[in-house]
Every structure is written in C-alpha cells, then in structure tokens.
Design a protein around this motif. Structure first.
Motif, PDB file in Angstrom:
ATOM      1  N   GLY A 141      -6.353   7.756   7.920  1.00  0.00           N
ATOM      2  CA  GLY A 141      -7.131   8.846   7.692  1.00  0.00           C
ATOM      3  C   GLY A 141      -7.747   9.483   8.929  1.00  0.00           C
ATOM      4  O   GLY A 141      -7.799  10.604   8.934  1.00  0.00           O
ATOM      5  N   LEU A 228      -6.213  13.400  -9.532  1.00  0.00           N
ATOM      6  CA  LEU A 228      -6.166  14.021  -8.031  1.00  0.00           C
ATOM      7  C   LEU A 228      -5.829  15.409  -8.109  1.00  0.00           C
ATOM      8  O   LEU A 228      -6.544  16.128  -7.512  1.00  0.00           O
ATOM      9  CB  LEU A 228      -5.329  13.322  -7.169  1.00  0.00           C
ATOM     10  CG  LEU A 228      -5.202  13.649  -5.663  1.00  0.00           C
ATOM     11  CD1 LEU A 228      -6.786  13.772  -5.129  1.00  0.00           C
ATOM     12  CD2 LEU A 228      -4.199  12.876  -4.994  1.00  0.00           C
ATOM     13  N   SER A 278     -14.270  13.395   7.509  1.00  0.00           N
ATOM     14  CA  SER A 278     -13.919  12.824   6.246  1.00  0.00           C
ATOM     15  C   SER A 278     -12.646  11.763   6.643  1.00  0.00           C
ATOM     16  O   SER A 278     -12.283  10.810   5.849  1.00  0.00           O
ATOM     17  CB  SER A 278     -13.176  13.947   5.285  1.00  0.00           C
ATOM     18  OG  SER A 278     -12.323  14.628   6.249  1.00  0.00           O
ATOM     19  N   LEU A 282     -12.471   7.867   5.042  1.00  0.00           N
ATOM     20  CA  LEU A 282     -11.628   7.609   4.193  1.00  0.00           C
ATOM     21  C   LEU A 282     -11.049   6.176   4.859  1.00  0.00           C
ATOM     22  O   LEU A 282     -10.554   5.401   3.880  1.00  0.00           O
ATOM     23  CB  LEU A 282     -10.348   8.775   4.269  1.00  0.00           C
ATOM     24  CG  LEU A 282     -10.609  10.021   3.723  1.00  0.00           C
ATOM     25  CD1 LEU A 282      -9.639  11.075   3.777  1.00  0.00           C
ATOM     26  CD2 LEU A 282     -11.168   9.886   2.008  1.00  0.00           C
ATOM     27  N   ALA A 287     -12.010   5.785  -0.882  1.00  0.00           N
ATOM     28  CA  ALA A 287     -11.724   7.136  -0.739  1.00  0.00           C
ATOM     29  C   ALA A 287     -12.130   8.231  -1.881  1.00  0.00           C
ATOM     30  O   ALA A 287     -12.563   9.211  -1.597  1.00  0.00           O
ATOM     31  CB  ALA A 287     -10.354   7.404  -0.402  1.00  0.00           C
ATOM     32  N   ALA A 291     -14.515  11.077  -1.447  1.00  0.00           N
ATOM     33  CA  ALA A 291     -13.963  12.521  -1.841  1.00  0.00           C
ATOM     34  C   ALA A 291     -14.873  13.344  -2.985  1.00  0.00           C
ATOM     35  O   ALA A 291     -15.491  14.309  -2.883  1.00  0.00           O
ATOM     36  CB  ALA A 291     -12.635  12.376  -2.734  1.00  0.00           C
ATOM     37  N   ALA A 327     -12.323  18.961   4.338  1.00  0.00           N
ATOM     38  CA  ALA A 327     -11.890  17.726   3.841  1.00  0.00           C
ATOM     39  C   ALA A 327     -10.988  17.556   2.714  1.00  0.00           C
ATOM     40  O   ALA A 327     -10.462  16.305   2.633  1.00  0.00           O
ATOM     41  CB  ALA A 327     -13.648  17.109   3.155  1.00  0.00           C
ATOM     42  N   GLU A 328     -11.022  18.555   2.074  1.00  0.00           N
ATOM     43  CA  GLU A 328      -9.957  18.495   0.971  1.00  0.00           C
ATOM     44  C   GLU A 328      -8.715  18.101   1.414  1.00  0.00           C
ATOM     45  O   GLU A 328      -7.998  17.341   0.912  1.00  0.00           O
ATOM     46  CB  GLU A 328     -10.072  19.693  -0.079  1.00  0.00           C
ATOM     47  CG  GLU A 328      -9.066  19.635  -1.248  1.00  0.00           C
ATOM     48  CD  GLU A 328      -9.133  20.827  -2.108  1.00  0.00           C
ATOM     49  OE1 GLU A 328      -8.840  20.656  -3.437  1.00  0.00           O
ATOM     50  OE2 GLU A 328      -9.827  21.917  -1.759  1.00  0.00           O
ATOM     51  N   ASP A 330      -7.219  16.487   4.031  1.00  0.00           N
ATOM     52  CA  ASP A 330      -7.404  15.191   4.353  1.00  0.00           C
ATOM     53  C   ASP A 330      -7.358  14.324   3.113  1.00  0.00           C
ATOM     54  O   ASP A 330      -6.450  13.278   3.108  1.00  0.00           O
ATOM     55  CB  ASP A 330      -8.703  14.860   5.059  1.00  0.00           C
ATOM     56  CG  ASP A 330      -8.514  15.352   6.594  1.00  0.00           C
ATOM     57  OD1 ASP A 330      -7.814  16.053   6.991  1.00  0.00           O
ATOM     58  OD2 ASP A 330      -9.546  14.936   7.268  1.00  0.00           O
ATOM     59  N   VAL A 331      -8.369  14.726   2.041  1.00  0.00           N
ATOM     60  CA  VAL A 331      -8.300  13.934   0.610  1.00  0.00           C
ATOM     61  C   VAL A 331      -6.935  13.927   0.264  1.00  0.00           C
ATOM     62  O   VAL A 331      -6.329  12.810  -0.320  1.00  0.00           O
ATOM     63  CB  VAL A 331      -9.349  14.199  -0.222  1.00  0.00           C
ATOM     64  CG1 VAL A 331      -8.810  13.803  -1.497  1.00  0.00           C
ATOM     65  CG2 VAL A 331     -10.659  14.152   0.414  1.00  0.00           C
ATOM     66  N   LEU A 335      -4.911  10.077   0.088  1.00  0.00           N
ATOM     67  CA  LEU A 335      -4.881   9.704  -1.366  1.00  0.00           C
ATOM     68  C   LEU A 335      -3.460   9.439  -2.061  1.00  0.00           C
ATOM     69  O   LEU A 335      -2.788   8.652  -2.560  1.00  0.00           O
ATOM     70  CB  LEU A 335      -5.785  10.282  -2.147  1.00  0.00           C
ATOM     71  CG  LEU A 335      -7.245  10.301  -2.051  1.00  0.00           C
ATOM     72  CD1 LEU A 335      -8.028  11.055  -3.152  1.00  0.00           C
ATOM     73  CD2 LEU A 335      -7.566   8.641  -2.185  1.00  0.00           C
TER      74      LEU A 335
END
Length: 409
Positions: A141, A228, A278, A282, A287, A291, A327-328, A330-331, A335
């Motif tokens: 992360g 997701l 983020s 994470l 996570a 998110a 952040a998105e 990274d998410v 994930l």
C-alpha cells in the motif's frame, strides 16, 4: 516484504517506485485530463463549439483507452512491462502532438482524441502499478501510494507548464509541448528504472517462483470484482467530472484565470497527500473500510461548489476533491492485488482501469450537458453527491482478503 536484504544481485526495488513516480508525473492523467480545462476555452472560442462538443473528446479518448486497457494488461503479463510501455510512450507522443493540426470539423477532432486515448494506455498507472505490486507485499500500500504521487505532482506542475505555453504561443503549440515533455521524461525513466522481479526474486518475496492469483475469468465472475468496479465507476465519474470543469466553473463565477488554475493545482497537490496517506492506511487497516471513508470525502468539495461558496472554501473543496481522487488509484491497485492476486494482475487491473477510464470520460460530458441544458453545473453536482454516497456503501461490503500479505520473520 521487499527484497532489500536479498542477494546483492537483486537491486533495491525502491528504485522501481522512484521510476514509477517520475513516469507518472507525465502520465496520461496530468498530460491530457488535468490540462483539459485550459484548452476548452481557446479551442471552443476559435471554432465556435459548445462545451459538450469539446468535453466529448474526453469521452471518446477515455472510451478508447478503456477498450485498450484489458488488452494492454494481457500484453504486459505476457511480454513484460518495459517492451510494451516504451512502444506506447512513443505512439502516445506522436498522436498527442497531432492534435495541434485539429481542423474546424468536430468529428475529425473527436476521432483524433479517440486515437490519443487509445495510444495513451501504456502511459497510465497500469504498468507502473504492476511493477510496484510485483516487488512489494507487506508494504504494498505504501509503495503504491508513493509511486502514485507522481500523478499528483504532475497534476500540479503540468497545468502550469501548459498554461504558460498556451498563453505565449497558443493552444496548438500547447499540444506539441505536452507531447515533447511526456516523451523526454517518460521514455528514459521506463527504460532505466522499471523492471519486474525474476523467478529468484519472486521466490524470496512470495515463497514461490509462480505468482499467486486468479485468472481473469475467475475474477470477473466473483462478487468482489463488481463490489469494487461499481464504486470505482461512480467515484471517478463524479470527481473527474467536477475537476475537468473546475477552471471554467470558477471563471464563469468571476474568478480570475490564474486563481482558477491555482485551484486546479491545489487539487493536484491534494492528490499527493491522498495517495501517501491512503497507502499508509491501506497497509494498516481493512482496506474496504478505508476506501469507504475516502470515497465520502469529496462530497464536501462537491457541496461547496454546488453552494457557490468562494474564498477559502474553494481551497478546501479542491483539497477534498484531490484527496479522494488520489486515494482512488491507490485503492484500485491495492484491492486488485489482495482480492485477485498477481497471477493475472495486469489484465485484471486493466479491466478495472477500463471502468475507471470510462468514468473519467463520462463525468466531464455529464457536466457539459448540465451546463448547456441549464447554464449551470448545479444539477450534475447534485447527482455526483448521491453517487459518492452509493459508492461508499458498496465498497464497504467487500469481504476478507483472498490474498493477504504474507508475514515474514
């Protein structure tokens, strides 16, 4: 776990993070998306187009990029990152520079924008995320977060560069300058720093020379994929729709162009913080819950803009939007690796990023349609607010990880 303590012949993988950060500073996001608002005014005035027409260039470009990502991911999984990305960077630069030859016919411009989007896929987060995720497990992360700050840095600096060129030489020169900047920075960085672990390195990191994970078919048939994918689509449509029209939205309200551009740059700076924070969270907390909280944050920015508040509130709105946008990405990268593994990471990430890209293209069009129909962005902002709440609720329903980090002594 990294391989920093591995045999000396294995180079420090943090150089891959460094190279990814620099490469993403001139990724397709900073180069195309974050400069979109700067070209909107000059191009529509010269040709007499409405904002929906010009905004449709993002829909076409991102639509074709979305089609390319799964195939690009498969090619990267099969042939390696460096070979695919270097070719894509050159083609992307040529196609972007060709926009300087845009004629008055909107159909031709949209076709050219579609080609740019198609060829930009290799200079997107996908190849860099695969490289970083392959080298890191327990600190994945954070490593992804640091790498993806390159997009935020680029989103801060590249619009200022584009504004200076457009102001001095016109919008046609702006496209050529952006293409040259991307080529000069990205090509050597990928050639020197971006690499994937060999079988020995994979054994050290994962305990097996074969990367663990699901096939694409297995991933798409799972509920986790859609829990997701749908939130990603809703969030990216909302945030990018607002960000793409942020400069014209503010100048329509009497804000000076310089201040409006500075507000856009604040979005870019906030994405840096969003990615670093983020990424840290994470690694340390579940996570999906991280998110869910991060997807709600941009709601504050949307509310400020819908209310027409000015002054310091605009800065807070930019920070909220940028933090959520940062952040998105990274998410997604994190994930995908935890729920679907690394076996087909490139192709699965490509499918997910296709969803991300489709939303990136649709959001600005919805904003443009709202403005052309009502002479206001208020309706689109209200819809985006509802979408952010729905996205947060959905992503929180993801279950436990299928591929958690291995614990090492």
């Amino acid at each position: 776990m990294t391989v920093a303590a591995a045999p000396r012949r294995l180079k420090n993988p943090w150089w891959v993070v460094f190279g990814s950060t620099v490469g993403l500073m001139v990724g397709n996001g900073p180069i195309v998306f974050f400069t979109f608002g700067l070209f909107l005014g000059p191009v529509t005035r010269e040709f007499g187009w409405d904002r929906t027409t010009f905004s449709s260039s993002l829909l076409f470009g991102h639509g074709f990029a979305a089609l390319a990502y799964p195939f690009l991911g498969r090619a990267i999984d099969r042939y390696g990152i460096r070979r695919v990305s270097l070719t894509s960077i050159v083609l992307f630069a040529v196609s972007l520079a060709s926009l300087s030859l845009t004629p008055r016919a909107p159909a031709v411009f949209l076709a050219m924008a579609a080609l740019v989007g198609l060829l930009s896929a290799g200079q997107a987060p996908l190849p860099y995320a695969k490289a970083v995720a392959s080298w890191f497990d327990e600190r994945r992360g954070l490593a992804l977060g640091i790498a993806m700050t390159g997009i935020g840095i680029g989103a801060t600096l590249v619009p200022q560069f584009a504004r200076a060129v457009i102001g001095a030489y016109g919008w046609r020169a702006g496209y050529v300058a952006l293409a040259a900047l991307m080529l000069v920075v990205a090509f050597p960085v990928v050639a020197i720093f971006i690499r994937e672990p060999d079988s020995d390195a994979r054994t050290i990191i994962y305990g097996d020379s074969v990367l663990p994970g699901l096939t694409v078919g297995e991933a798409v048939r799972s509920s986790s994929f859609w829990l997701l994918a749908i939130p990603v689509f809703l969030v990216v449509t909302s945030i990018n729709g607002v960000v793409a029209h942020l400069v014209p939205l503010l100048t329509d309200r009497g804000v000076a162009l310089g201040q409006a551009t500075a507000t856009l740059s604040a979005v870019g700076l906030a994405t840096i913080a969003g990615r670093l924070i983020s990424g840290y969270l994470l690694d340390r907390f579940f996570a999906p819950y991280v998110a869910a909280a991060l997807f709600l944050l941009p709601l504050a920015g949307v509310g400020v803009l819908a209310a027409g508040t000015g002054g310091f509130a605009l800065l807070l709105a930019a920070i909220a939007l940028g933090f959520g946008l940062g952040a998105e990405v990274d998410v997604i990268g994190f994930l995908v690796s935890r729920y679907f593994g690394l076996r087909s990471y490139g192709e699965i990430y490509g499918c997910m990023f296709a969803v991300f890209t489709a939303g990136t293209g649709l959001g600005p069009v919805l904003m443009g349609v709202s403005f052309d129909a009502t002479r206001s962005y208020t309706f689109a902002l209200a819809v985006f607010g509802v979408a952010l709440v729905c996205a947060s609720a959905l992503v929180s329903r993801l279950g436990r990880y299928n591929f958690p980090a291995r614990r090492h002594a």
